[in-house]
Scaffold this motif. Sequence first.
Motif, short mmCIF file in Angstrom:
data_model
loop_
_atom_site.label_atom_id
_atom_site.label_comp_id
_atom_site.label_asym_id
_atom_site.label_seq_id
_atom_site.Cartn_x
_atom_site.Cartn_y
_atom_site.Cartn_z
N PHE A 200 30.19 85.50 58.42
CA PHE A 200 29.57 83.89 57.78
C PHE A 200 29.00 83.17 58.48
O PHE A 200 27.92 83.01 58.33
CB PHE A 200 30.48 83.38 56.72
CG PHE A 200 30.76 84.38 56.00
CD1 PHE A 200 29.99 85.49 55.44
CD2 PHE A 200 32.11 84.25 54.80
CE1 PHE A 200 30.92 86.22 54.29
CE2 PHE A 200 32.47 84.24 53.88
CZ PHE A 200 31.96 85.73 53.70
N SER A 201 29.67 82.67 59.91
CA SER A 201 29.02 81.95 60.84
C SER A 201 27.86 82.29 61.37
O SER A 201 27.06 81.70 61.47
CB SER A 201 30.14 81.54 61.53
OG SER A 201 31.11 80.93 61.06
N THR A 202 27.73 83.48 61.91
CA THR A 202 27.13 84.16 62.33
C THR A 202 25.80 84.19 62.00
O THR A 202 24.66 84.45 62.05
CB THR A 202 27.32 85.40 62.80
OG1 THR A 202 28.85 85.74 63.97
CG2 THR A 202 26.08 86.47 63.66
N LEU A 203 25.41 85.19 60.42
CA LEU A 203 24.69 85.52 59.53
C LEU A 203 23.75 83.45 59.61
O LEU A 203 22.69 83.66 59.33
CB LEU A 203 25.15 85.57 58.21
CG LEU A 203 23.94 85.82 56.82
CD1 LEU A 203 22.87 86.63 57.18
CD2 LEU A 203 24.97 85.85 55.65
N ILE A 204 24.61 82.67 59.40
CA ILE A 204 24.14 80.90 58.80
C ILE A 204 23.83 81.09 60.06
O ILE A 204 22.34 80.12 60.34
CB ILE A 204 24.75 80.37 58.99
CG1 ILE A 204 25.41 80.47 57.04
CG2 ILE A 204 24.82 78.76 58.67
CD1 ILE A 204 26.60 79.47 56.68
N SER A 205 23.84 82.01 61.63
CA SER A 205 22.81 81.06 62.39
C SER A 205 22.19 81.98 62.79
O SER A 205 21.03 80.89 63.05
CB SER A 205 24.21 82.03 63.77
OG SER A 205 25.69 80.66 63.87
N LEU A 206 22.01 83.08 62.11
CA LEU A 206 20.81 83.38 62.53
C LEU A 206 19.56 83.24 61.84
O LEU A 206 18.38 83.11 62.29
CB LEU A 206 21.33 85.32 61.49
CG LEU A 206 21.63 86.40 62.84
CD1 LEU A 206 22.79 87.28 62.80
CD2 LEU A 206 21.30 86.34 64.42
N LEU A 207 20.24 82.60 60.45
CA LEU A 207 19.26 82.42 59.61
C LEU A 207 18.58 80.80 60.44
O LEU A 207 17.50 80.74 59.91
CB LEU A 207 19.71 81.68 58.01
CG LEU A 207 19.94 83.13 57.05
CD1 LEU A 207 21.05 82.87 55.31
CD2 LEU A 207 18.86 84.36 57.10
N GLN A 208 19.37 80.16 60.88
CA GLN A 208 19.05 78.82 62.13
C GLN A 208 17.96 79.18 62.56
O GLN A 208 17.07 78.27 62.61
CB GLN A 208 20.60 77.98 61.77
CG GLN A 208 19.98 76.97 62.89
CD GLN A 208 21.15 75.81 63.51
OE1 GLN A 208 22.60 76.89 63.18
NE2 GLN A 208 21.36 75.04 64.62
N ARG A 209 18.20 79.88 63.39
CA ARG A 209 17.45 80.56 64.55
C ARG A 209 15.95 81.04 63.61
O ARG A 209 14.74 79.74 64.33
CB ARG A 209 18.05 81.44 64.91
CG ARG A 209 18.76 81.07 65.62
CD ARG A 209 19.76 82.37 66.77
NE ARG A 209 20.70 81.88 67.31
CZ ARG A 209 21.55 83.02 68.73
NH1 ARG A 209 20.70 84.16 68.63
NH2 ARG A 209 22.48 82.39 68.65
N PHE A 210 15.77 81.72 62.62
CA PHE A 210 15.34 81.97 62.33
C PHE A 210 13.74 80.97 61.38
O PHE A 210 12.65 80.49 61.42
CB PHE A 210 15.03 83.10 60.67
CG PHE A 210 13.73 83.37 60.17
CD1 PHE A 210 12.92 83.95 60.52
CD2 PHE A 210 13.62 82.57 58.64
CE1 PHE A 210 11.85 84.62 59.62
CE2 PHE A 210 12.59 83.41 58.05
CZ PHE A 210 11.54 83.99 58.43
#
Length: 221
Positions: A200-210
């Motif tokens: 979950f944290s990794t997915l949010i991190s990817l969305l954050q970078r985007f």
Amino acid sequence: MQNVWKVIADSFPVLMYRGLTMTIPLTLISFAIALVIAIIVALVQFSKIPVLREICRFYIWVIRGTPLLVQLYVIFFGLPSVGVNVEAFPAAVLVFSINEGAYAAETIRGALESVPAGQMEAGRCVGMNYGQIMWHVIMPQTFRTAFPALGNELISMVKDTSLAANITVTEMFFQAQRIAGRTYQTMALYLEVAVIYLLFSTLISLLQRFGEKKLGAYGRQ
């Protein structure tokens, strides 16, 4: 060993279901409310309204200076002693929102103060009122500056929701505790739930970078 892998395989869909139907909604609802609180508190401090500013600073001081777990206990276990009963999920939303609101308010306040003072004067020169300047000029720049820090706070909140298990919210970690109590495979289950939190944290991190890339591109236009 076979039994361990069977427990992991059987529990994964159950834990994932709890994560998607309880942990993530708890995080998103709480974070959305926290952002509203944070924006109001930050704007009050930025506007330097004397009495309200001191109230906001007191709120931030108290919330940031006390543990999140203690705040959960005060609301869920403490309030019933004075005749106020709050269900587990609403109690968790209330506490996470108020707690995160204090931290996010400081993030947004810092971002507001980083906007050059000349932006306000420029807005007045073209005939904008205070509200229009804040909405069209100041807040977009503030949001771009605060976005990375707010993204990090969202990731932290996903992990902090595990504390809601202490007040009987049946989120992902609470479900893992239940299964562990029945199967005695504590190490395997706690590692499994840790991996799901990591996903979950990794997915949010990817969305954050985007989001950061999009905001960066918007800022250069």
